[in-house]
Design an enzyme around this catalytic site. Structure first.
Site, mmCIF file in Angstrom:
data_model
loop_
_atom_site.group_PDB
_atom_site.id
_atom_site.type_symbol
_atom_site.label_atom_id
_atom_site.label_comp_id
_atom_site.label_asym_id
_atom_site.label_seq_id
_atom_site.Cartn_x
_atom_site.Cartn_y
_atom_site.Cartn_z
ATOM 1 N N GLY A 515 0.825 -1.205 0.000
ATOM 2 C CA GLY A 515 0.000 0.000 0.000
ATOM 3 C C GLY A 515 0.851 1.244 0.000
ATOM 4 O O GLY A 515 2.087 1.200 -0.068
ATOM 5 N N GLY A 518 0.819 8.472 3.625
ATOM 6 C CA GLY A 518 1.485 9.770 3.631
ATOM 7 C C GLY A 518 2.970 9.647 3.923
ATOM 8 O O GLY A 518 3.767 10.468 3.491
ATOM 9 N N PHE A 519 3.339 8.591 4.633
ATOM 10 C CA PHE A 519 4.749 8.345 4.935
ATOM 11 C C PHE A 519 5.504 7.876 3.701
ATOM 12 O O PHE A 519 6.625 8.289 3.445
ATOM 13 C CB PHE A 519 4.814 7.272 6.035
ATOM 14 C CG PHE A 519 6.204 6.924 6.494
ATOM 15 C CD1 PHE A 519 6.761 7.565 7.581
ATOM 16 C CD2 PHE A 519 6.937 5.948 5.843
ATOM 17 C CE1 PHE A 519 8.036 7.222 8.009
ATOM 18 C CE2 PHE A 519 8.204 5.619 6.258
ATOM 19 C CZ PHE A 519 8.762 6.265 7.359
ATOM 20 N N GLY A 520 4.862 7.014 2.944
ATOM 21 C CA GLY A 520 5.499 6.427 1.777
ATOM 22 C C GLY A 520 4.958 5.036 1.528
ATOM 23 O O GLY A 520 3.986 4.618 2.157
ATOM 24 N N ASP A 633 -4.803 9.498 15.164
ATOM 25 C CA ASP A 633 -5.176 9.123 13.786
ATOM 26 C C ASP A 633 -5.737 7.702 13.763
ATOM 27 O O ASP A 633 -5.369 6.886 12.920
ATOM 28 C CB ASP A 633 -3.972 9.238 12.855
ATOM 29 C CG ASP A 633 -4.408 9.285 11.376
ATOM 30 O OD1 ASP A 633 -5.593 9.552 11.120
ATOM 31 O OD2 ASP A 633 -3.567 9.038 10.504
#
Length: 828
Positions: A515, A518-520, A633
């Site tokens: 997947g 936002g981190f990578g 989150d």
């Protein structure tokens, strides 16, 4: 004079009638029976017997409850497995002298089933709560409710087991809090050689107290002679009888086996006017019978909780590493007596014993007449003897075969001596025969230089790793230098080589990609030892990835809980930043619950397990970990599912730590999170606390039950969001319409609706109205029966407006919505 005389006679007759009626207000006879809506009281008004309906049920039962407390608490149920469907039932003494419950057609639904009952017997409700059936002439008790209990144990009752006649007095749990019928759990005395009390689940042991030493059960930590209000176990002629005397009548208490198999001691709190839990069992995973299998020892203070006894290894290494310990452990090497196939003589190369201190002794202890010294000798002389222990009050205990259900205590328990071959004794003590000393000395001499060389190389490598980590931390924000988060010793977090991770992921091949967040990107990998991993690789174009990487390493490096994803280590190599996690084969919750095909795998029991697991993970973050952590989150894509569909909370990139013991909330000018899960006070004012996570949990709960996303409502819907839709159905008293049809079953309806009620309490607009996570768990498990009415959820009627207070303002006074990060991260 005659009219006056007649009047006096009439009055006397009336008084006699009234006296007879009042004197029998605690009694049922063949001529005085109970109809629904009628009841009788014990002599002093302590207990009442009559008809009742359980919560959320219209079925009728005959029961006994305590009149001294305002909280309805039913202690005994007659027709628990055959309810009445209306209010035309009758409770009476039948012609043959038995107590019976009759329906409107005079069919017998329940009877006391006494073969020696007498005609014209009488039933009387005593102030102890005991309903007795007795011979009206002699007063002999023929039957009593104390010997036919339901799910509760009152003072003056006795648990009885007669191993000759098979007479058993046990309590059996209700099926659910709304269904008194016989459940899966029972509690009573196990008439072993050394008696114990046991909770059974479907006739199999679920929890055990450990042996009775004449004063206490030694498998219950911190139990003393005052425990159980003077509990006493009497053994006479193969009959075991456990009683609990109450010397203080003002102190109300009882023992209760709940539908989940938990034995609870409830005491009445006069000040708060409610029942409070004074003790319960099982309390931890280690209390559950055989948690670590044969020759395994369970310690709830360690992670993982299970380990093999010294001299043993896991029977199934792969299952053991996955946290499935039921297969237990096996010996590293055979016993000496098994090799010789005879009983060994005292002396050369005989088996010996390793001492295990302060433990709950294993199940199925045998007992022999022997002194402490003779106990060891007799066990050693019998090759089938696998362990022994000597305990004052019991004497010599021995075990044959597998050792099951050993638990490590901080204090109490007993010391047990486990039989091991001579080689294990020599290893443990460091003592060997002359020949072995010569061999060991030669080996040590020959390998000394090699060991020194390896140590020097290892030390140099560790120093390079330390310097790399230090440089990384120094280069990532001066504001981190003085942060208390440095208390987390990052040097203890394993550092992975970039080459090893590249090899494990087939050089980050597209086919291994799980997947993108936002981190990578996230990749599946497999290390050379077969360990499957998930690798989060910081994208060079990521705006917040570097900060999230640093934060996640610092926050999660010391967290260990079965409902939190485990961080194996990190990689810092040049510009590369990677986090290495355990691999979750079932992906994320959103990939399951929002997929119409995969959702069928998640029936209601599995979904409730997911909901409960998330709550327990939050409880650890908010209350039980050494640092209070707010996740910020929490969403369906950040809940990962392991092989057994157990949930694990992931992605701590935006989490925040509260250091102050009294710190309840904080404020930020940088709002990060995911639309649909963020609480109103966080979105609008930048305020976050544990109640922010509770709001997100409520959204997750409603999504899990409905199978619909909070943000999946469009113009054709009656509501703006899932929260608004749920609130609309609440006001219409139609919550069943919210339930995903793939999980709807009529006998689960009340439980599911109750969970929706809890979810609505979690998403209330004002943080102060929301329950904390401890209360939520109690609500989910029906420990709190009367739930408050929810108020309107946040974001249920108007579109979300991002106020300037919640964002950093730019130079022209406008607010940038870029501060709200919408992430999409598929499960690893």
């Amino acid at each position: 004079m005659k009219p006056i005389t007649n009047t006096i006679l009439s009055i006397l007759l009336l008084l006699c009638f009234l006296f007879e009626f009042s004197s029998s207000s605690d009694t049922i006879t063949s001529t005085r029976f109970l109809k629904d809506s009628e009841s009788i009281l014990s002599n002093r008004g302590f207990f009442e017997l009559g008809f009742f309906s359980p919560p959320n049920s219209t079925e009728r039962f005959v029961g006994i409850w305590d009149k001294r407390v305002p909280v309805p608490t039913v202690f005994w149920v007659a027709n628990r497995d055959k309810p009445l469907n209306n209010k035309s039932g009758v409770f009476a003494v039948s012609d043959d002298g038995n107590l019976v419950v009759l329906d409107e057609n005079y069919r017998i639904l329940w009877n006391s089933n006494v073969s020696n009952a007498v005609v014209n017997s009488t039933a009387r409700l005593l102030d102890s709560g005991n309903l007795v059936l007795q011979d009206s002439v002699s007063g002999t008790i023929i039957w009593e409710s104390f010997k036919d209990p339901s799910d509760k144990f009152l003072p003056m009752m006795k648990f009885i087991t007669n191993s000759i006649t098979n007479e058993k007095v046990q309590i059996v749990s209700w099926k659910t809090p709304s269904d008194p019928s016989s459940g899966n759990f029972s509690f009573g005395i196990d008439p072993l050689t050394i008696p114990e009390v046991i909770i059974w689940k479907n006739s199999r042991p679920y929890w055990r107290s450990g042996p009775w030493d004449g004063q206490v059960f030694i498998g219950i930590p911190d139990m003393n002679t005052d425990y159980l209000y003077g509990g006493n176990l009497v053994i006479e002629n193969k009959t075991y009888s456990l009683s609990i005397a109450n010397s203080n009548e003002a102190q109300l208490f009882f023992y209760y086996l709940n539908p989940n198999g938990i034995l609870v001691e409830n005491q009445w709190n006069i000040e708060d006017q409610k029942w409070v839990v004074a003790w319960s069992a099982p309390e931890t995973e280690c209390d559950v019978y055989g948690a670590c299998g044969a020759f395994g020892v369970c310690d709830s203070q360690r992670t993982p909780i299970c380990s093999c006894l010294r001299g043993f290894r896991p029977e199934n290494e792969e299952e053991w590493n996955r946290g499935n310990w039921r297969s237990g452990c096996v010996r590293n090497s055979r016993l000496e007596c098994e090799k010789k196939n005879i009983s060994v003589e005292m002396g050369k190369d005989q088996d010996g014993f390793l001492k295990l201190e302060m433990v709950k002794v294993p199940d199925s202890a045998g007992w022999i007449v022997a002194s402490e010294n003779d106990c060891r000798v007799q066990c050693l002389s019998n090759c089938s003897c696998s362990a022994y222990a000597y305990k004052t009050g019991i004497g010599c205990m021995i075990w044959r075969g597998d050792l099951i259900d050993i638990q490590q205590f901080k204090n109490g328990g007993a010391d047990i001596y486990v039989r091991v071959p001579y080689s294990e004794i020599a290893y443990e003590s460091g003592i060997s025969k002359d020949m072995k000393v010569v061999i060991i000395a030669s080996v040590v001499t020959g390998t000394f230089i090699l060991i020194c060389s390896i140590y020097c190389l290892w030390k140099r490598k560790r120093e390079r790793e330390r310097q790399t980590k230090t440089k990384f931390l120094m280069n990532n924000g001066d504001d981190m230098k003085h942060d208390k988060v440095n208390q987390v010793k990052l040097q203890e977090l394993p550092l992975f080589d970039f080459e090893k991770l590249a090899t494990a992921t087939n050089h980050f091949h597209f086919n291994n990609k799980l997947g993108q967040g936002g981190f990578g990107p996230v990749y599946k990998g497999k290390l050379v030892d077969g360990q499957e991993i998930a690798v989060k690789r910081l994208s060079k174009t990521s705006g917040q990835g570097l900060e999230e990487f640093t934060n996640e390493v610092m926050v999660i490096s010391k967290l260990q809980h079965r409902n939190l994803v485990q961080l194996f280590g990190c990689c810092v190599d040049g510009e590369e930043r990677m986090l290495v996690y355990e691999y979750m084969p079932n992906g994320s919750l959103d990939s399951m619950v929002f997929d119409s095909t995969k959702a069928k795998v998640l029936d209601w029991q599995k979904r409730f397990n997911v909901i409960e697991g998330i709550a327990r993970g939050l409880l650890y973050l908010h209350r039980d970990s050494r640092l209070k952590i707010i996740h910020r989150d929490l969403k369906a894509s950040n809940i990962l599912l392991d092989r057994d569909l157990n949930p694990k909370i992931s992605d701590f990139g935006t989490a925040r730590i509260f250091y102050g013991g009294n710190e309840a909330q904080a404020r930020t000018t940088k709002v990060v999170g995911t639309y649909g899960y963020m609480s109103p006070e966080y979105v609008l004012n930048g305020q976050f606390s544990e109640k922010s996570d509770v709001f997100s949990f409520g959204v997750l709960l409603l999504e899990t039950i409905s199978g619909r996303k909070n943000t999946s409502f469009y113009e054709n819907e009656d509501a703006l969001s899932l929260l608004g839709f749920a609130w609309k159905l609440w006001r219409e008293n139609n919550l069943v319409a919210l339930i995903d049809q793939t999980i709807f079953e009529l006998h689960y309806e009340a439980e599911i609706v109750r969970c929706i009620h809890v979810g609505l309490l979690c998403v209330q607009e004002l943080a102060k109205d929301r329950p904390n996570i401890t209360t939520i768990l109690s609500m989910l498990h029906n420990e709190i029966t009367d739930l408050p009415m929810p108020k309107q959820p946040g974001f249920s009627s108007n579109q979300i407006e991002i106020h300037t207070e919640g964002c950093e303002q730019n130079h022209v006074g406008t607010c940038s919505t870029n501060m709200i990060t919408i992430t999409s991260f598929d499960g690893r």
